[in-house]
Design an enzyme around this catalytic site. Structure first.
Site, PDB file in Angstrom:
ATOM      1  N   HIS A 162    -109.649 -67.947 -57.302  1.00 23.95           N
ATOM      2  CA  HIS A 162    -110.752 -67.322 -56.568  1.00 23.95           C
ATOM      3  C   HIS A 162    -111.887 -68.340 -56.450  1.00 23.95           C
ATOM      4  O   HIS A 162    -112.096 -69.158 -57.352  1.00 23.95           O
ATOM      5  CB  HIS A 162    -111.224 -66.073 -57.317  1.00 23.95           C
ATOM      6  CG  HIS A 162    -112.227 -65.288 -56.522  1.00 23.95           C
ATOM      7  ND1 HIS A 162    -113.550 -65.631 -56.491  1.00 23.95           N
ATOM      8  CD2 HIS A 162    -112.092 -64.199 -55.716  1.00 23.95           C
ATOM      9  CE1 HIS A 162    -114.193 -64.777 -55.692  1.00 23.95           C
ATOM     10  NE2 HIS A 162    -113.327 -63.897 -55.214  1.00 23.95           N
TER      11      HIS A 162
ATOM     12  N   GLU B 209    -114.953 -68.148 -56.855  1.00 19.87           N
ATOM     13  CA  GLU B 209    -115.906 -68.131 -57.980  1.00 19.87           C
ATOM     14  C   GLU B 209    -115.346 -68.891 -59.172  1.00 19.87           C
ATOM     15  O   GLU B 209    -116.072 -69.569 -59.898  1.00 19.87           O
ATOM     16  CB  GLU B 209    -116.256 -66.677 -58.341  1.00 19.87           C
ATOM     17  CG  GLU B 209    -117.182 -66.066 -57.295  1.00 19.87           C
ATOM     18  CD  GLU B 209    -117.056 -64.568 -57.117  1.00 19.87           C
ATOM     19  OE1 GLU B 209    -116.505 -63.891 -58.007  1.00 19.87           O
ATOM     20  OE2 GLU B 209    -117.505 -64.068 -56.066  1.00 19.87           O
TER      21      GLU B 209
ATOM     22  N   ASN C 178    -111.098 -56.255 -55.981  1.00 17.11           N
ATOM     23  CA  ASN C 178    -111.493 -57.203 -57.019  1.00 17.11           C
ATOM     24  C   ASN C 178    -112.820 -56.727 -57.607  1.00 17.11           C
ATOM     25  O   ASN C 178    -113.873 -56.897 -56.994  1.00 17.11           O
ATOM     26  CB  ASN C 178    -111.626 -58.602 -56.391  1.00 17.11           C
ATOM     27  CG  ASN C 178    -112.124 -59.636 -57.378  1.00 17.11           C
ATOM     28  OD1 ASN C 178    -112.226 -59.361 -58.576  1.00 17.11           O
ATOM     29  ND2 ASN C 178    -112.443 -60.824 -56.900  1.00 17.11           N
ATOM     30  N   TRP C 179    -112.753 -56.133 -58.783  1.00 22.01           N
ATOM     31  CA  TRP C 179    -113.963 -55.549 -59.394  1.00 22.01           C
ATOM     32  C   TRP C 179    -114.865 -56.603 -60.027  1.00 22.01           C
ATOM     33  O   TRP C 179    -115.971 -56.291 -60.454  1.00 22.01           O
ATOM     34  CB  TRP C 179    -113.565 -54.508 -60.449  1.00 22.01           C
ATOM     35  CG  TRP C 179    -112.842 -53.314 -59.911  1.00 22.01           C
ATOM     36  CD1 TRP C 179    -112.618 -53.013 -58.588  1.00 22.01           C
ATOM     37  CD2 TRP C 179    -112.270 -52.238 -60.658  1.00 22.01           C
ATOM     38  NE1 TRP C 179    -111.932 -51.826 -58.483  1.00 22.01           N
ATOM     39  CE2 TRP C 179    -111.704 -51.327 -59.746  1.00 22.01           C
ATOM     40  CE3 TRP C 179    -112.166 -51.956 -62.025  1.00 22.01           C
ATOM     41  CZ2 TRP C 179    -111.059 -50.159 -60.149  1.00 22.01           C
ATOM     42  CZ3 TRP C 179    -111.524 -50.804 -62.431  1.00 22.01           C
ATOM     43  CH2 TRP C 179    -110.971 -49.906 -61.499  1.00 22.01           C
ATOM     44  N   LYS C 180    -114.387 -57.812 -60.135  1.00 24.31           N
ATOM     45  CA  LYS C 180    -115.158 -58.905 -60.743  1.00 24.31           C
ATOM     46  C   LYS C 180    -115.704 -58.484 -62.117  1.00 24.31           C
ATOM     47  O   LYS C 180    -115.035 -57.735 -62.829  1.00 24.31           O
ATOM     48  CB  LYS C 180    -116.264 -59.362 -59.784  1.00 24.31           C
ATOM     49  CG  LYS C 180    -115.697 -59.690 -58.386  1.00 24.31           C
ATOM     50  CD  LYS C 180    -116.634 -60.414 -57.492  1.00 24.31           C
ATOM     51  CE  LYS C 180    -115.948 -60.694 -56.165  1.00 24.31           C
ATOM     52  NZ  LYS C 180    -116.729 -61.503 -55.262  1.00 24.31           N
TER      53      LYS C 180
ATOM     54  N   GLU D  76    -110.187 -66.437 -48.014  1.00 24.38           N
ATOM     55  CA  GLU D  76    -111.539 -65.966 -48.296  1.00 24.38           C
ATOM     56  C   GLU D  76    -112.552 -67.081 -48.007  1.00 24.38           C
ATOM     57  O   GLU D  76    -112.766 -67.959 -48.864  1.00 24.38           O
ATOM     58  CB  GLU D  76    -111.665 -65.556 -49.766  1.00 24.38           C
ATOM     59  CG  GLU D  76    -110.778 -64.398 -50.158  1.00 24.38           C
ATOM     60  CD  GLU D  76    -111.370 -63.626 -51.342  1.00 24.38           C
ATOM     61  OE1 GLU D  76    -111.622 -62.444 -51.187  1.00 24.38           O
ATOM     62  OE2 GLU D  76    -111.591 -64.237 -52.391  1.00 24.38           O
TER      63      GLU D  76
ATOM     64  N   GLY E  76    -117.165 -56.168 -53.327  1.00 23.91           N
ATOM     65  CA  GLY E  76    -118.204 -55.148 -53.466  1.00 23.91           C
ATOM     66  C   GLY E  76    -117.778 -53.757 -53.009  1.00 23.91           C
ATOM     67  O   GLY E  76    -118.021 -52.771 -53.724  1.00 23.91           O
TER      68      GLY E  76
ATOM     69  N   GLY F 125    -119.505 -61.890 -50.591  1.00 20.05           N
ATOM     70  CA  GLY F 125    -120.714 -61.261 -51.128  1.00 20.05           C
ATOM     71  C   GLY F 125    -121.966 -61.477 -50.291  1.00 20.05           C
ATOM     72  O   GLY F 125    -123.075 -61.234 -50.756  1.00 20.05           O
TER      73      GLY F 125
ATOM     74  N   SER G 107    -116.681 -59.983 -47.789  1.00 21.55           N
ATOM     75  CA  SER G 107    -117.565 -58.979 -47.175  1.00 21.55           C
ATOM     76  C   SER G 107    -116.822 -57.948 -46.328  1.00 21.55           C
ATOM     77  O   SER G 107    -117.331 -57.508 -45.294  1.00 21.55           O
ATOM     78  CB  SER G 107    -118.664 -59.665 -46.356  1.00 21.55           C
ATOM     79  OG  SER G 107    -119.529 -60.375 -47.215  1.00 21.55           O
TER      80      SER G 107
HETATM   81  P1  PGA Z   1    -116.798 -59.348 -51.355  1.00 17.93           P
HETATM   82  O1  PGA Z   1    -115.875 -60.178 -52.361  1.00 17.93           O
HETATM   83  O2  PGA Z   1    -115.916 -58.346 -50.660  1.00 17.93           O
HETATM   84  O3  PGA Z   1    -117.844 -58.704 -52.219  1.00 17.93           O
HETATM   85  O4  PGA Z   1    -117.374 -60.332 -50.382  1.00 17.93           O
HETATM   86  C1  PGA Z   1    -114.571 -60.556 -51.995  1.00 17.93           C
HETATM   87  C2  PGA Z   1    -113.941 -61.390 -53.066  1.00 17.93           C
HETATM   88  O5  PGA Z   1    -114.649 -62.161 -53.717  1.00 17.93           O
HETATM   89  O6  PGA Z   1    -112.732 -61.289 -53.320  1.00 17.93           O
END
Ligand code: PGA
Length: 255
Positions: A98, A100, A13-15, A170, A237, A176, A215
């Site tokens: 997600h 976010e 997931n490159w966000k 998640e 990340g 993150g 993470s």
């Molecule tokens: P992260 O993000 O690996 O940077 O914690 C995971 C995600 O949000 O899918």
């Protein structure tokens, strides 16, 4: 589309990172180093980079995911993206709900449910994200929260079978932050999600892949993915670095 739970699925997931040239460079590297013989892999670029990434993966096993979409096929929804447009471009997966999106953009369980149905209707494989926040974890509510989110996401009766559905566990507090749940917590959450899936779909619920996300790094992935019912990873990340993403994929293949 065949569901192959025997093969792990690794999704990057490159966000809201990477411009087109950087996305092309990353995909170019991934195509040479990911162990496609042993894992299914996908990357989720931001919308403006989808075309470049789809062109770059043409003829390769690397699949492309969208990070979001609207539940309607078209209409007056300024700033939104329609599922059939994504499908016709060649996008195969779509991340839905997600944390976010839920926390920062007001996405709720009802919207997630509508998007899951829309994804399936338009040929996209939904990756439905669920997870508890820190207060819920501290209150011992993790399983109740994730089961509630899974039930809500799959509440629509139009969804008769799981098909190519993917669920990603998640924990919000792990995204993150560099913090991860211990194996017992991962095991408990994934078992609860599996139970909710079989309760909803019967035996076919066993075939749904449940990913862990939050993470994930090359260092912690062997432990996280060894927990029962963990069928791959959703990586934020660490997916921006081709070497790290490839190490995560290789570790998943070895689990
Ligand atoms: P992260 O993000 O690996 O940077 O914690 C995971 C995600 O949000 O899918």
């Amino acid at each position: 589309m065949t569901v192959q739970r025997s093969r792990p699925l690794i999704v990057g997931n490159w966000k809201m990172n990477l411009d087109e040239p950087a996305a092309r460079t990353l995909v170019g590297a991934l195509l040479t180093i990911l162990p496609f013989d042993r894992v299914d892999a996908a990357v989720a670029p931001s919308f403006p980079c989808l075309r470049a990434v789809l062109d770059a993966v043409t003829g390769s096993p690397l699949a492309v995911a969208a990070q979001n979409m609207h539940s309607e096929a078209k209409g007056a929804f300024t700033g939104e993206v329609a599922p059939p447009v994504l499908f016709n471009m060649g996008v195969r997966f779509v991340i839905i709900g997600h944390s976010e999106r839920r926390a920062l953009f007001g996405e709720n369980d009802a919207m997630v449910s509508r998007k899951v149905v829309a994804a399936r209707r338009h040929g996209l494989a939904p990756i439905v994200c669920v997870g508890e926040n820190e207060a819920q974890r501290d209150a011992g509510q993790t399983c109740d929260v994730v089961v509630g989110q899974v039930r809500a996401a799959l509440a629509d009766g139009a969804l008769e079978s799981p098909g190519d559905l993917v669920v990603a566990y998640e924990p919000v507090w792990a995204i993150g932050t560099g913090r991860t749940p211990d194996p017992a917590e991962v095991t408990g959450a994934h078992a609860a999600i599996r139970e909710a899936l079989t309760e909803r779909f019967g035996t076919p619920g066993i075939e749904v892949r449940i990913l862990y996300g939050g993470s994930v790094t090359p260092a912690n992935v062997p432990v996280l993915l060894q927990a029962p019912e963990v069928d791959g990873a959703l990586v934020g990340g660490a997916s921006l670095d081709p070497g790290s993403f490839a190490l995560i994929a290789a570790a998943a293949a070895a689990c």
